[in-house]
Scaffold this motif. Structure first.
Motif, short mmCIF file in Angstrom:
data_model
loop_
_atom_site.label_atom_id
_atom_site.label_comp_id
_atom_site.label_asym_id
_atom_site.label_seq_id
_atom_site.Cartn_x
_atom_site.Cartn_y
_atom_site.Cartn_z
N UNK A 50 0.81 -1.32 -0.19
CA UNK A 50 -0.09 0.03 -0.03
C UNK A 50 1.03 1.36 -0.02
N UNK A 51 0.81 2.12 -1.12
CA UNK A 51 1.42 3.23 -1.32
C UNK A 51 0.62 4.39 -1.64
N UNK A 52 0.51 5.44 -0.94
CA UNK A 52 -0.41 6.61 -1.43
C UNK A 52 0.28 8.17 -1.15
N UNK A 53 0.19 8.98 -1.77
CA UNK A 53 0.54 10.13 -1.78
C UNK A 53 -0.67 11.25 -1.34
N UNK A 54 -0.10 11.87 -0.21
CA UNK A 54 -1.19 12.81 0.53
C UNK A 54 -1.50 13.87 -0.60
N UNK A 55 -2.75 14.17 -0.87
CA UNK A 55 -3.40 15.00 -1.60
C UNK A 55 -4.76 15.12 -1.23
N UNK A 56 -4.98 16.08 -0.12
CA UNK A 56 -6.36 16.36 0.39
C UNK A 56 -6.15 17.50 1.21
N UNK A 57 -7.27 18.32 0.85
CA UNK A 57 -7.34 19.69 1.83
C UNK A 57 -7.78 19.40 3.26
N UNK A 58 -8.19 18.22 3.26
CA UNK A 58 -8.61 17.75 4.81
C UNK A 58 -7.26 17.73 5.60
N UNK A 59 -6.19 17.14 5.06
CA UNK A 59 -5.09 17.16 5.83
C UNK A 59 -4.17 18.35 5.86
N UNK A 65 1.81 15.99 -0.81
CA UNK A 65 2.95 15.49 -1.43
C UNK A 65 3.39 14.21 -0.61
N UNK A 66 3.34 14.02 0.56
CA UNK A 66 3.92 13.00 1.28
C UNK A 66 3.76 11.73 0.76
N UNK A 67 4.75 10.86 1.09
CA UNK A 67 4.58 9.37 0.58
C UNK A 67 3.94 8.73 2.07
N UNK A 68 2.86 8.00 1.93
CA UNK A 68 2.46 7.13 2.94
C UNK A 68 2.63 5.68 2.48
N UNK A 69 3.32 4.75 3.42
CA UNK A 69 3.77 3.60 3.28
C UNK A 69 3.31 2.49 4.14
N UNK A 70 2.55 1.81 3.88
CA UNK A 70 2.06 0.53 4.92
C UNK A 70 3.07 -0.47 5.10
N UNK A 71 3.24 -0.81 6.51
CA UNK A 71 3.80 -2.08 7.07
C UNK A 71 3.09 -3.08 7.75
N UNK A 110 -3.77 -1.61 1.90
CA UNK A 110 -3.74 -0.66 0.90
C UNK A 110 -4.48 0.62 1.76
N UNK A 111 -4.23 1.74 1.13
CA UNK A 111 -5.02 2.89 1.47
C UNK A 111 -5.07 3.79 0.44
N UNK A 112 -6.07 4.69 0.43
CA UNK A 112 -6.60 5.41 -0.66
C UNK A 112 -7.25 6.74 -0.04
N UNK A 113 -7.02 8.08 -0.48
CA UNK A 113 -7.84 9.07 -0.25
C UNK A 113 -9.36 9.09 -0.97
N UNK A 114 -10.32 9.34 -0.18
CA UNK A 114 -11.49 9.24 -0.52
C UNK A 114 -12.17 10.62 -1.05
N UNK A 115 -13.35 10.74 -1.51
CA UNK A 115 -13.62 11.66 -2.15
C UNK A 115 -13.84 13.05 -1.34
#
Length: 477
Positions: A50-59, A65-71, A110-115
């Motif tokens: 699971x890899x996601x890039x922060x792209x959300x005005x809620x954050x 633009x930060x990388x989020x990496x699951x372990x 897995x991880x993903x930003x919602x609407x």
């Protein structure tokens, strides 16, 4: 995962690395592989999913633009790394742990930003995850449970979800101005499913009104999604003052050479660009278009500065287009104080140690392990350098349970793989001799006869050893 300019990043899953994909996208040659540099600088963990890039005005604004990496072993959660430009490519700076759990069965996969700008995390939630250590039909494998977590930032409002389903083409095009990558991605998916006769004229007219080049880039991607690239818009963006826009435009050019008659001339211009990322896009694209057109482009790019991100891709592209073998890196010669037959065992053990799925995967090439993931070190430890019998036993049957190494407690949640059925007596003797005489260790050589004797004496042993069981029979000195 993709950033706002279409640059792609991936995790190595079993290994602890994350890589920028573009340098490795030169045309491959059978039997020859290349790997771009790891962009993670600290707090590496494995295995990742699971890899996601922060792209959300809620954050918060400063983490965009930060990388989020699951372990999902040892450290059970997600590491957050700041993604930074580094010459041609990228590097990272560890920021913090975004979330973690003390539930030993928590498996974020897995991880993903919602609407609405919140972050959704899929938790596989399984007690057993090893495919080498446990039988595929082990009754403890959980086929029923699983969870979805939703992460919010209470101090900031949620994002109003953009209208996508049922929206008009005009409404969808306006979505392309929104900050959230996932919203723009889902919007492009929707536009790709609409009739081209409705989408393309509207997109062209919309793009002509935009002053923001990123909006124009989104429009270019929409036209590409309909297999009818807007050539005029492409040529405009190839001349952007922003290297990120130029790089993205060269990427579109790369995959549309059958539609763009003067592709090679545009790639030659990119090969002479002032920014390495644009030149690297030209190199990777040129490697696919044949020697006559591609080789002059790659050679031109090589006359400009070549950094660590460009070097290997340039070498591979040149070799491929010339039909030559790539120049291999000089093989690392293992050094040891051992002599004669002991040295031969050591050299053989170094090769076994480095194999995929063997020792280096968890304990790492330097023998220091990955403490952040719960994998203990081998360097200068009593477990590696003292009792031969104890070390052979845990290698034959594996090890499972909490263990203390160099004063640090490790949960031992995922068992060490039992190698008794994978390696013969000579191979086990070799790899253990290597471990006992590397990473600052210096201990006795383990012989194949010794392994054979321990194997025979423990032939009725079922399952893994526990650290407690081994220490009772073979205490530390």
């Amino acid at each position: 995962a993709f950033d706002d300019y279409g640059q792609d990043f991936f995790l190595h899953t079993s290994g602890p690395s994350a890589t920028w994909m573009m340098p490795g996208s030169v045309k491959p040659r059978y039997g020859v592989s290349m790997r771009a540099p790891n962009i993670l600088t600290s707090n590496n963990v494995r295995p990742t999913s699971g890899l996601e890039i922060v792209s959300s005005r809620h954050f918060p604004d400063d983490v965009q633009g930060d990388l989020l990496i699951n372990n999902n072993i040892g450290f059970l959660g997600a590491k957050q790394h700041q993604l930074l430009e580094d010459g041609t490519g990228f590097t990272t700076k560890f920021r913090h742990d975004l979330f973690k759990s003390e539930d030993k069965n928590f498996r974020p996969v897995d991880l993903e930003f919602a609407p609405d700008g919140s972050l959704y995390v899929a938790d596989w939630h399984n007690v057993l995850i090893g495919h080498m250590q446990h039988n595929a039909r082990d009754p403890y494998r959980d086929h029923v449970h699983g969870r979805i977590y939703r992460i919010t930032y209470p101090a900031r409002p949620l994002v109003k979800p953009a209208k996508i389903h049922g929206a008009s083409v005009a409404e969808l095009l306006e979505n392309l101005k929104l900050p959230e990558y996932r919203t723009r991605y889902r919007t492009r998916r929707e536009l790709r499913g609409r009739p081209a006769s409705d989408v393309l004229p509207a997109t062209k007219a919309w793009a002509a009104k935009q002053s923001d080049e990123h909006h124009k880039l989104e429009a270019l991607w929409v036209s590409w999604g309909h297999d009818q690239v807007d050539e005029g818009l492409l040529k405009e963006l190839l001349k952007s003052a922003d290297h990120r826009i130029r790089s993205a435009a060269v990427r579109v050019l790369r995959f549309n050479g059958h539609r763009i008659a003067d592709q090679a001339s545009h790639l030659m211009a990119a090969a002479n660009d002032d920014h390495g990322r644009v030149r690297l896009e030209a190199i990777t694209a040129a490697s696919w278009i044949g020697k006559e057109k591609g080789l002059p482009i790659v050679e031109a790019a090589g006359k400009k500065p070549v950094d660590k991100f460009i070097k290997q891709a340039h070498q591979f592209a040149l070799a491929h287009l010339k039909g030559e073998a790539t120049k291999s890196e000089p093989k690392h010669t293992v050094k040891t104080h051992l002599k004669g037959s002991a040295k031969k065992l050591f050299v053989q053990g170094a090769e076994i140690y480095a194999r995929d799925g063997h020792c280096a995967t968890c304990h790492q090439p330097n023998g220091k392990g990955l403490p952040a993931s719960g994998f203990p070190p081998l360097a200068q430890t009593k477990w590696a350098t003292q009792s031969e019998d104890r070390l052979i036993k845990l290698t034959l049957n594996g090890l499972h349970g909490p263990i203390t190494v160099l004063g640090k407690k490790f949960p031992g949640q995922v068992p060490m793989t039992p190698f008794g059925g994978m390696l013969n007596d000579n191979e086990i003797a070799a790899v253990l001799t290597y471990v006992r005489n590397s990473f600052g260790n210096k201990a006795s050589v383990i012989t194949p006869d010794k392994v054979k004797a321990v194997r025979a004496a423990t032939k009725d042993k079922q399952g893994f050893y526990s650290p407690e069981e081994l220490l009772k029979a073979h205490p530390h000195q």
